[in-house]
Design an enzyme around this catalytic site. Sequence first.
Site, PDB file in Angstrom:
ATOM      1  N   LYS A  35     -43.520 -31.604 159.251  1.00 15.74           N
ATOM      2  CA  LYS A  35     -44.468 -30.690 158.945  1.00 15.74           C
ATOM      3  C   LYS A  35     -45.885 -31.098 159.636  1.00 15.74           C
ATOM      4  O   LYS A  35     -45.897 -32.157 160.381  1.00 15.74           O
ATOM      5  CB  LYS A  35     -44.839 -30.616 157.324  1.00 15.74           C
ATOM      6  N   TYR A 253     -75.188 -45.217 167.899  1.00 15.21           N
ATOM      7  CA  TYR A 253     -76.199 -44.696 166.648  1.00 15.21           C
ATOM      8  C   TYR A 253     -76.448 -45.770 165.572  1.00 15.21           C
ATOM      9  O   TYR A 253     -75.476 -46.523 165.122  1.00 15.21           O
ATOM     10  CB  TYR A 253     -75.291 -43.400 166.190  1.00 15.21           C
TER      11      TYR A 253
HETATM   12  C1  LIG Z   1     -44.388 -34.901 153.644  1.00  9.30           C
HETATM   13  C2  LIG Z   1     -43.009 -35.123 152.638  1.00  9.30           C
HETATM   14  C3  LIG Z   1     -41.988 -36.184 152.743  1.00  9.30           C
HETATM   15  C4  LIG Z   1     -42.089 -37.120 154.012  1.00  9.30           C
HETATM   16  O1  LIG Z   1     -42.892 -38.199 153.523  1.00  9.30           O
HETATM   17  P1  LIG Z   1     -43.361 -39.410 154.498  1.00  9.30           P
HETATM   18  O2  LIG Z   1     -43.960 -40.325 153.400  1.00  9.30           O
HETATM   19  O3  LIG Z   1     -44.013 -39.036 155.728  1.00  9.30           O
HETATM   20  O4  LIG Z   1     -41.989 -39.978 154.640  1.00  9.30           O
HETATM   21  C5  LIG Z   1     -40.898 -35.876 152.282  1.00  9.30           C
HETATM   22  N1  LIG Z   1     -40.631 -35.051 150.995  1.00  9.30           N
HETATM   23  C6  LIG Z   1     -41.636 -34.292 150.679  1.00  9.30           C
HETATM   24  C7  LIG Z   1     -41.556 -33.437 149.763  1.00  9.30           C
HETATM   25  C8  LIG Z   1     -43.140 -34.125 151.648  1.00  9.30           C
HETATM   26  O5  LIG Z   1     -43.923 -33.321 151.396  1.00  9.30           O
END
Ligand SMILES: *Cc1c(COP(=O)(O)O)cnc(C)c1O
Length: 356
Positions: A35, A253
């Site tokens: 994702k 800054y």
């Molecule tokens: C993003 C997600 C994962 C993966 O999580 P990580 O901590 O990046 O391994 C697994 N399951 C769900 C439902 C998620 O939303």
Amino acid sequence: MPRPTRARIDADALRHNYRRACDLAGGARVMAVVKADGYGHGLARVAGALAGDAPCFAVACLEEALVLRQTGLSQPVVLLEGVHEADDLKLCTEQGFEVVIHSPHQLDWLARMTRPPTVWLKVNTGMNRLGFAPAQLTTAVSRVRQQGAELTGLMTHFACADDDASASASTQTEVFRAAAGPWPGLRLSAGNSAAHFRNGQALFDWSRPGIMLYGASPMLGKTGPELGLQPAMILESEIIAVRDLAAGDAVGYGETWRAPAAGRMGVVCIGYGDGYPRHAGNGTPVAVRGERVPLIGRVSMDMLAVDLSRFPEVMPGDRVELWGPEVSVDEVAAAAGTISYQLLTGVTQRVPRCLL
Ligand SMILES: *Cc1c(COP(=O)(O)O)cnc(C)c1O
């Protein structure tokens, strides 16, 4: 004359990390979580690297799943947040996407379908974000089956698997096991990356690692390389200016850093406009020509400064690594008070991604 700032993506590291997840997963199969544009690495690029290994991919939403299909990926794709309107379910059926159903209103949408997609039911075992309570599961399962949808499995998600000191993942595991008891034929999926590194943690039938595939650590207080992972992104740029400093000279800054003694500094062509965290403070490690030096002063939009007093021979054009094999993204995240997930997904469009 391209700007020297870029993110190089290491396909071999992605494959190494995926195989590491498989080794840790024991008997469980491993779906690759890609994702948020493959955690900022480029969805198509990550899918291309893992297509030969991973039997299943997971994304947050339909838009991301469609990108995977456009790249020619034929494996099942799981939509972890399900869909946002009834009409989207049709596309899921056509494209072979497996849809997570986490709420009653999504069951209503399913009820309107003649050819429903394959479904996972999300179970709330304690995270209290998405999912049906165990007590609502019997109704949810029969509603899915009444629609003629294939119910492939039950899914849950851990709140504290990253914290070795917390017993919450064990409690959630037991709640999940008990909730799933009445349906021994269904596949079960629970483990995020962190769950792979917990001693004795059950990973059931399908684990779901994300961050570890990219070589960053899911565990509090550990870096990815300490867990046998290889960084998949090398964020790099160059020195564009160097100067001598007199004792007491301020840099950047707000004049938040002053030279304690006469020394030398360099300016690096990267800033928060590229996704480098503005909250990375004085002393955050940066690698210049392979040597670790401290960041000094405030990060600007397009540049940041480093202390070169120990390496006065550094010149404009010298290579700088912001994170990668020389400086772990986990260290930079800790220095900026955030997590690697945010840094990796936050690299902006201005930074070209290319394969190593
Ligand atoms: C993003 C997600 C994962 C993966 O999580 P990580 O901590 O990046 O391994 C697994 N399951 C769900 C439902 C998620 O939303």
